[in-house]
Design an enzyme around this catalytic site. Structure first.
Site, PDB file in Angstrom:
ATOM      1  N   GLY A   1       0.700  -1.181  -0.090  1.00  0.00           N
ATOM      2  CA  GLY A   1      -0.011  -0.101  -0.053  1.00  0.00           C
ATOM      3  C   GLY A   1       0.895   1.138  -0.027  1.00  0.00           C
ATOM      4  O   GLY A   1       0.213   2.236   0.322  1.00  0.00           O
TER       5      GLY A   1
ATOM      6  N   ASN B   1       1.777   3.114  -2.716  1.00  0.00           N
ATOM      7  CA  ASN B   1       1.235   3.959  -3.648  1.00  0.00           C
ATOM      8  C   ASN B   1      -0.070   4.547  -2.904  1.00  0.00           C
ATOM      9  O   ASN B   1      -0.345   5.586  -3.335  1.00  0.00           O
ATOM     10  CB  ASN B   1       0.968   3.415  -4.833  1.00  0.00           C
ATOM     11  CG  ASN B   1       2.110   3.271  -5.840  1.00  0.00           C
ATOM     12  OD1 ASN B   1       2.708   4.708  -6.199  1.00  0.00           O
ATOM     13  ND2 ASN B   1       2.719   2.354  -6.264  1.00  0.00           N
TER      14      ASN B   1
ATOM     15  N   ILE C   1      -5.718  -9.076 -12.787  1.00  0.00           N
ATOM     16  CA  ILE C   1      -6.079  -8.693 -14.473  1.00  0.00           C
ATOM     17  C   ILE C   1      -7.621  -8.493 -14.479  1.00  0.00           C
ATOM     18  O   ILE C   1      -8.575  -9.399 -14.005  1.00  0.00           O
ATOM     19  CB  ILE C   1      -5.777  -9.574 -15.511  1.00  0.00           C
ATOM     20  CG1 ILE C   1      -4.320  -9.673 -15.509  1.00  0.00           C
ATOM     21  CG2 ILE C   1      -6.419  -9.130 -16.796  1.00  0.00           C
ATOM     22  CD1 ILE C   1      -3.569 -10.678 -16.530  1.00  0.00           C
TER      23      ILE C   1
ATOM     24  N   ASN D   1      -3.757   2.977 -13.629  1.00  0.00           N
ATOM     25  CA  ASN D   1      -2.710   2.036 -13.272  1.00  0.00           C
ATOM     26  C   ASN D   1      -1.330   2.671 -13.270  1.00  0.00           C
ATOM     27  O   ASN D   1      -1.008   3.475 -14.215  1.00  0.00           O
ATOM     28  CB  ASN D   1      -3.002   0.696 -13.947  1.00  0.00           C
ATOM     29  CG  ASN D   1      -2.021  -0.300 -13.490  1.00  0.00           C
ATOM     30  OD1 ASN D   1      -2.037  -0.540 -12.098  1.00  0.00           O
ATOM     31  ND2 ASN D   1      -1.333  -1.029 -14.312  1.00  0.00           N
TER      32      ASN D   1
ATOM     33  N   HIS E   1       2.392   1.241 -13.544  1.00  0.00           N
ATOM     34  CA  HIS E   1       3.414   0.052 -13.937  1.00  0.00           C
ATOM     35  C   HIS E   1       4.917   0.328 -13.772  1.00  0.00           C
ATOM     36  O   HIS E   1       5.216   1.437 -14.067  1.00  0.00           O
ATOM     37  CB  HIS E   1       3.003  -0.321 -15.349  1.00  0.00           C
ATOM     38  CG  HIS E   1       3.796  -1.577 -15.633  1.00  0.00           C
ATOM     39  ND1 HIS E   1       3.468  -3.100 -15.224  1.00  0.00           N
ATOM     40  CD2 HIS E   1       5.055  -1.743 -16.645  1.00  0.00           C
ATOM     41  CE1 HIS E   1       4.139  -3.945 -15.572  1.00  0.00           C
ATOM     42  NE2 HIS E   1       5.168  -3.115 -16.422  1.00  0.00           N
TER      43      HIS E   1
ATOM     44  N   ASP F   1      -1.506  -4.281 -19.347  1.00  0.00           N
ATOM     45  CA  ASP F   1      -0.722  -2.821 -19.327  1.00  0.00           C
ATOM     46  C   ASP F   1      -0.605  -2.276 -20.879  1.00  0.00           C
ATOM     47  O   ASP F   1       0.434  -1.558 -21.143  1.00  0.00           O
ATOM     48  CB  ASP F   1       0.625  -3.425 -18.793  1.00  0.00           C
ATOM     49  CG  ASP F   1       0.576  -3.875 -17.523  1.00  0.00           C
ATOM     50  OD1 ASP F   1      -0.278  -3.415 -16.636  1.00  0.00           O
ATOM     51  OD2 ASP F   1       1.444  -4.944 -17.100  1.00  0.00           O
TER      52      ASP F   1
END
Length: 203
Positions: free
Chosen positions: A14, A16, A94, A109, A111, A147
């Site tokens: 967690g 982010n 996903i 999102n 990545h 992605d």
């Protein structure tokens, strides 16, 4: 008019999520985190949400026979908390086209690589195996591919000769904590325009 309501989906530490909570507290953008969902009962993201007084729930995939039913449970929880925008913060599943269509162009999102290179769950391992000299992170809209959604912003970091997956991940993570709140702010301020694969930032 009320603040935009975010739903954060996370699976792990967690960090982010914490950077987003900090950005809101610092006034980088105006929003409310309506709900934090994890698929992992041991996710530290749950603790972070609890400590911040944010509604949180664990929805474990293994408790559902089919992914569609699992995702309908996620959507039901998000609706219950009036979530308008989805932020994936280390969510290690996903999402199906059904979920993505429910929130089309409203799912972000991050990545840990410079997309379109090195998609998937093992970006740092793949970066080191390939021998590239520059890696980084990417914030993008989520589409129905892996992605593969339109890129919002990226940050680059050098790959050192003695890097391990852990040391590279730590260097990339520092940049994630900078660019993710920035991208969310641009998105919520209506400054992003998608044209095909390209995202333009309106000043």
């Amino acid at each position: 008019m009320g603040k935009p309501v975010l739903g954060i989906l996370a699976s792990g530490r967690g960090t982010n999520l914490q950077s987003i909570m900090d950005a809101i507290a610092e006034g980088q953008f105006s929003a409310e985190i309506g709900l934090v969902i994890t698929d992992n009962p041991k996710a530290k993201a749950l603790e972070r949400a609890q400590m911040a007084g944010i509604a949180n729930i664990c929805v474990e995939r293994k408790k559902f026979a089919k992914r569609e039913v699992f995702e309908q449970s996620l959507i039901a929880e998000l609706r219950k908390h009036h979530v308008e925008h989805i932020v994936l913060a280390g969510f290690m599943r996903i999402l199906s086209p059904v979920f993505i269509r429910e929130y089309k162009n409203h799912i972000l999102n991050i990545h840990p690589a410079l997309l379109p290179s090195f998609p998937g769950a093992h970006a740092h391992r793949d970066v080191l195996a390939y021998g590239v000299k520059i890696s980084g992170c990417t914030v993008h809209f989520v589409d129905e591919g892996m992605d593969s959604g339109p890129i919002i912003i990226q940050a680059a970091v050098p790959v050192m000769d003695d890097d391990t997956e852990d040391t590279l991940a730590a260097r990339v993570l520092k940049q994630e904590h900078i660019i993710y709140p920035r991208a969310i702010a641009l998105y919520l301020d209506g400054k992003l325009k998608i044209e095909g694969r390209r995202v333009f930032i309106k000043e």
